[in-house]
Design a protein around this motif. Structure first.
Motif, PDB file in Angstrom:
ATOM      1  N   THR A 131       0.834  -1.204   0.000  1.00 32.89           N
ATOM      2  CA  THR A 131       0.000   0.000   0.000  1.00 32.89           C
ATOM      3  C   THR A 131       0.865   1.249   0.000  1.00 32.89           C
ATOM      4  N   ARG A 132       1.957   1.249   0.741  1.00 33.09           N
ATOM      5  CA  ARG A 132       2.842   2.410   0.751  1.00 33.09           C
ATOM      6  C   ARG A 132       3.429   2.656  -0.637  1.00 33.09           C
ATOM      7  N   ALA A 133       3.859   1.596  -1.293  1.00 34.07           N
ATOM      8  CA  ALA A 133       4.405   1.744  -2.643  1.00 34.07           C
ATOM      9  C   ALA A 133       3.350   2.290  -3.598  1.00 34.07           C
ATOM     10  N   ALA A 134       2.125   1.802  -3.480  1.00 32.58           N
ATOM     11  CA  ALA A 134       1.041   2.295  -4.329  1.00 32.58           C
ATOM     12  C   ALA A 134       0.709   3.746  -4.011  1.00 32.58           C
ATOM     13  N   ALA A 135       0.710   4.091  -2.715  1.00 33.34           N
ATOM     14  CA  ALA A 135       0.390   5.454  -2.299  1.00 33.34           C
ATOM     15  C   ALA A 135       1.393   6.460  -2.856  1.00 33.34           C
ATOM     16  N   LYS A 136       2.648   6.082  -2.917  1.00 36.59           N
ATOM     17  CA  LYS A 136       3.658   6.969  -3.502  1.00 36.59           C
ATOM     18  C   LYS A 136       3.363   7.219  -4.981  1.00 36.59           C
ATOM     19  N   HIS A 137       2.940   6.172  -5.678  1.00 39.43           N
ATOM     20  CA  HIS A 137       2.553   6.310  -7.085  1.00 39.43           C
ATOM     21  C   HIS A 137       1.386   7.268  -7.245  1.00 39.43           C
ATOM     22  N   TRP A 138       0.378   7.119  -6.394  1.00 35.18           N
ATOM     23  CA  TRP A 138      -0.794   7.996  -6.485  1.00 35.18           C
ATOM     24  C   TRP A 138      -0.468   9.430  -6.091  1.00 35.18           C
ATOM     25  N   SER A 142      -0.969  12.651  -8.476  1.00 35.31           N
ATOM     26  CA  SER A 142      -1.778  13.779  -8.013  1.00 35.31           C
ATOM     27  C   SER A 142      -1.001  15.079  -8.114  1.00 35.31           C
ATOM     28  N   LYS A 143       0.251  15.065  -7.697  1.00 41.30           N
ATOM     29  CA  LYS A 143       1.071  16.273  -7.749  1.00 41.30           C
ATOM     30  C   LYS A 143       1.352  16.711  -9.178  1.00 41.30           C
ATOM     31  N   ALA A 144       1.344  15.745 -10.103  1.00 45.98           N
ATOM     32  CA  ALA A 144       1.591  16.058 -11.514  1.00 45.98           C
ATOM     33  C   ALA A 144       0.330  16.523 -12.240  1.00 45.98           C
ATOM     34  N   GLY A 145      -0.790  16.595 -11.499  1.00 51.95           N
ATOM     35  CA  GLY A 145      -2.035  17.046 -12.105  1.00 51.95           C
ATOM     36  C   GLY A 145      -2.903  15.938 -12.659  1.00 51.95           C
ATOM     37  N   ASP A 146      -2.472  14.680 -12.479  1.00 52.04           N
ATOM     38  CA  ASP A 146      -3.259  13.521 -12.924  1.00 52.04           C
ATOM     39  C   ASP A 146      -3.914  12.891 -11.699  1.00 52.04           C
ATOM     40  N   GLN A 147      -4.972  13.543 -11.186  1.00 53.15           N
ATOM     41  CA  GLN A 147      -5.607  13.094  -9.948  1.00 53.15           C
ATOM     42  C   GLN A 147      -6.217  11.710 -10.120  1.00 53.15           C
ATOM     43  N   PRO A 148      -5.761  10.731  -9.342  1.00 53.51           N
ATOM     44  CA  PRO A 148      -6.297   9.376  -9.480  1.00 53.51           C
ATOM     45  C   PRO A 148      -7.734   9.266  -8.978  1.00 53.51           C
ATOM     46  N   LYS A 189      -7.199  10.210   1.020  1.00 57.80           N
ATOM     47  CA  LYS A 189      -8.343  10.868   0.379  1.00 57.80           C
ATOM     48  C   LYS A 189      -7.896  12.024  -0.497  1.00 57.80           C
ATOM     49  N   ARG A 190      -6.874  12.750  -0.053  1.00 57.62           N
ATOM     50  CA  ARG A 190      -6.401  13.927  -0.797  1.00 57.62           C
ATOM     51  C   ARG A 190      -5.851  13.549  -2.174  1.00 57.62           C
ATOM     52  N   TYR A 191      -5.453  12.288  -2.313  1.00 59.40           N
ATOM     53  CA  TYR A 191      -4.912  11.837  -3.598  1.00 59.40           C
ATOM     54  C   TYR A 191      -5.943  11.096  -4.436  1.00 59.40           C
ATOM     55  N   GLY A 192      -7.205  11.154  -4.013  1.00 57.77           N
ATOM     56  CA  GLY A 192      -8.260  10.506  -4.784  1.00 57.77           C
ATOM     57  C   GLY A 192      -8.366   9.016  -4.551  1.00 57.77           C
ATOM     58  N   VAL A 193      -7.969   8.573  -3.357  1.00 52.73           N
ATOM     59  CA  VAL A 193      -7.932   7.141  -3.043  1.00 52.73           C
ATOM     60  C   VAL A 193      -8.934   6.808  -1.955  1.00 52.73           C
ATOM     61  N   ARG A 194      -9.736   5.777  -2.181  1.00 52.59           N
ATOM     62  CA  ARG A 194     -10.606   5.217  -1.150  1.00 52.59           C
ATOM     63  C   ARG A 194      -9.984   3.918  -0.637  1.00 52.59           C
ATOM     64  N   ALA A 195     -10.344   3.528   0.589  1.00 56.39           N
ATOM     65  CA  ALA A 195      -9.817   2.284   1.157  1.00 56.39           C
ATOM     66  C   ALA A 195     -10.880   1.604   2.000  1.00 56.39           C
ATOM     67  N   PRO A 243     -15.022   2.983  -9.822  1.00 58.38           N
ATOM     68  CA  PRO A 243     -14.917   4.431  -9.595  1.00 58.38           C
ATOM     69  C   PRO A 243     -16.159   5.056  -8.971  1.00 58.38           C
ATOM     70  N   GLY A 244     -17.329   4.487  -9.210  1.00 55.47           N
ATOM     71  CA  GLY A 244     -18.558   5.077  -8.692  1.00 55.47           C
ATOM     72  C   GLY A 244     -18.889   4.708  -7.263  1.00 55.47           C
ATOM     73  N   CYS A 245     -18.099   3.831  -6.652  1.00 56.87           N
ATOM     74  CA  CYS A 245     -18.369   3.400  -5.275  1.00 56.87           C
ATOM     75  C   CYS A 245     -18.036   4.534  -4.306  1.00 56.87           C
ATOM     76  N   PRO A 246     -18.970   4.911  -3.415  1.00 55.86           N
ATOM     77  CA  PRO A 246     -18.711   5.999  -2.471  1.00 55.86           C
ATOM     78  C   PRO A 246     -18.111   5.542  -1.144  1.00 55.86           C
ATOM     79  N   LEU A 247     -18.021   4.237  -0.902  1.00 56.46           N
ATOM     80  CA  LEU A 247     -17.641   3.712   0.401  1.00 56.46           C
ATOM     81  C   LEU A 247     -16.146   3.853   0.659  1.00 56.46           C
ATOM     82  N   THR A 248     -15.793   4.228   1.874  1.00 58.10           N
ATOM     83  CA  THR A 248     -14.385   4.291   2.251  1.00 58.10           C
ATOM     84  C   THR A 248     -14.252   4.223   3.768  1.00 58.10           C
ATOM     85  N   GLY A 249     -13.130   3.649   4.216  1.00 60.05           N
ATOM     86  CA  GLY A 249     -12.864   3.540   5.642  1.00 60.05           C
ATOM     87  C   GLY A 249     -13.689   2.488   6.356  1.00 60.05           C
TER      88      GLY A 249
END
Length: 302
Positions: A131-138, A142-148, A189-195, A243-249
């Motif tokens: 998850t940490r490796a994936a989070a760095k990718h996201w 996000s910082k490059a303007g390609d919000q996941p 959440k700030r990077y457009g990621v749900r968990a 992508p349409g799933c609203p559930l997180t946490g």
């Protein structure tokens, strides 16, 4: 059109059982899949690239896109290698399913430090590392303007949520996975990621044999819906990944035709002690005797 068209998914422990069903359904729903599996035994020993490659080949044979990853989730370089495989093969990563896990069941006094370390390394450390490796990718996207629009689905267990005896190592790891899921849902959440996390009820090599005996209660019955088939778990995981799933946490018990939300840790207003100052031990003894022991809340598996 599939619910996961154009998305790239990693499924750890994807070579067998529940993970295999996730990978196959994801591909059928249009995702490009990295099938990760070290190929070891159910107790964490050994390794072979066969299981991951076989599932990847099955997906390709059926017209989908997939590659195999034999990396070890419990190793930092291996975890990074899993994410790198997705990016190198398909250009990005959108979905991470942390499914890899092993068992070494025993009562606490007989659990060796090695038994503890191996189980925690795969189930909890592995979930963290990938998850940490994936989070760095996201974060980079996000910082490059390609919000996941990304999703992490972790695998907890009813053992971790409701405390099964003879599984102290496994239960501790899986309880940690559920809490970890709540934390990353807030952080990413700030990077457009749900968990979210699932506690699957399914027949696998880890659950169908206990103490050397086949568990008859979970075997298929002729002419009846096979409620313990691992494929029953995959549709809800695919929904959580969409992508349409609203559930997180959240954490859910999933199996057969049932999806049941598990409430997170919360204060029990029916059992609390209050005083205007500092308690004495004698006062606490009296207060607890008057209030009585907390009511036990049974888990979904009891």
């Amino acid at each position: 059109m599939g619910s996961l068209d154009g998305l790239v998914a990693v499924v750890t422990g994807g070579g067998r059982g529940i993970g295999r069903e996730h990978a196959l359904l994801f591909a059928a729903e249009g995702a490009k899949v990295v099938v990760n599996d070290l190929g070891g035994g159910g107790d964490g020993t050994g390794a072979t690239a066969g299981p991951a490659q076989e599932v990847a080949d099955e997906i390709v044979k059926n017209g989908g896109q997939a590659v195999a990853s034999p990396h070890n989730v419990a190793d930092e370089a291996g975890a990074q290698g899993i994410v790198d495989t997705a990016v190198e093969a398909f250009g990005k990563l959108d979905i991470l399913v942390n499914n890899a896990g092993v068992l070494r069941d025993n009562v606490l006094v007989n659990v060796t430090p090695e038994d503890w370390d191996v189980v925690v390394a795969v189930s909890l450390r592995g979930t963290y590392l990938v998850t940490r490796a994936a989070a760095k990718h996201w974060r980079e996207r996000s910082k490059a303007g390609d919000q996941p629009t990304a999703s992490v689905i972790n695998t907890t267990s009813e053992s971790g949520l409701f405390a099964n005896p003879a599984q102290a190592n496994y239960a501790a790891a899986k309880s940690g996975v559920s809490t970890f899921t709540q934390v990353i849902a807030k952080e990413l959440k700030r990077y457009g990621v749900r968990a979210n996390a699932i506690a699957p009820r399914a027949r696998t090599r880890l659950t169908e044999v206990i103490g050397g005996k086949v568990v008859e209660q979970i075997q298929p019955k002729e002419g009846k819906f096979d409620a313990w088939h691992p494929a029953n778990v995959a549709p809800f995981v695919a929904y959580l990944a969409s992508p349409g799933c609203p559930l997180t946490g959240e954490s859910f018990v999933v199996g057969g035709g049932r999806v049941h939300r598990v409430r997170p840790w919360q204060l029990d207003d029916n059992w609390q002690l209050k005083t205007d100052g500092r308690w004495s031990v004698d006062e606490l003894t009296k207060a607890v005797d008057e209030l009585g022991p907390p009511e036990r809340v049974k888990g979904l598996g009891e």
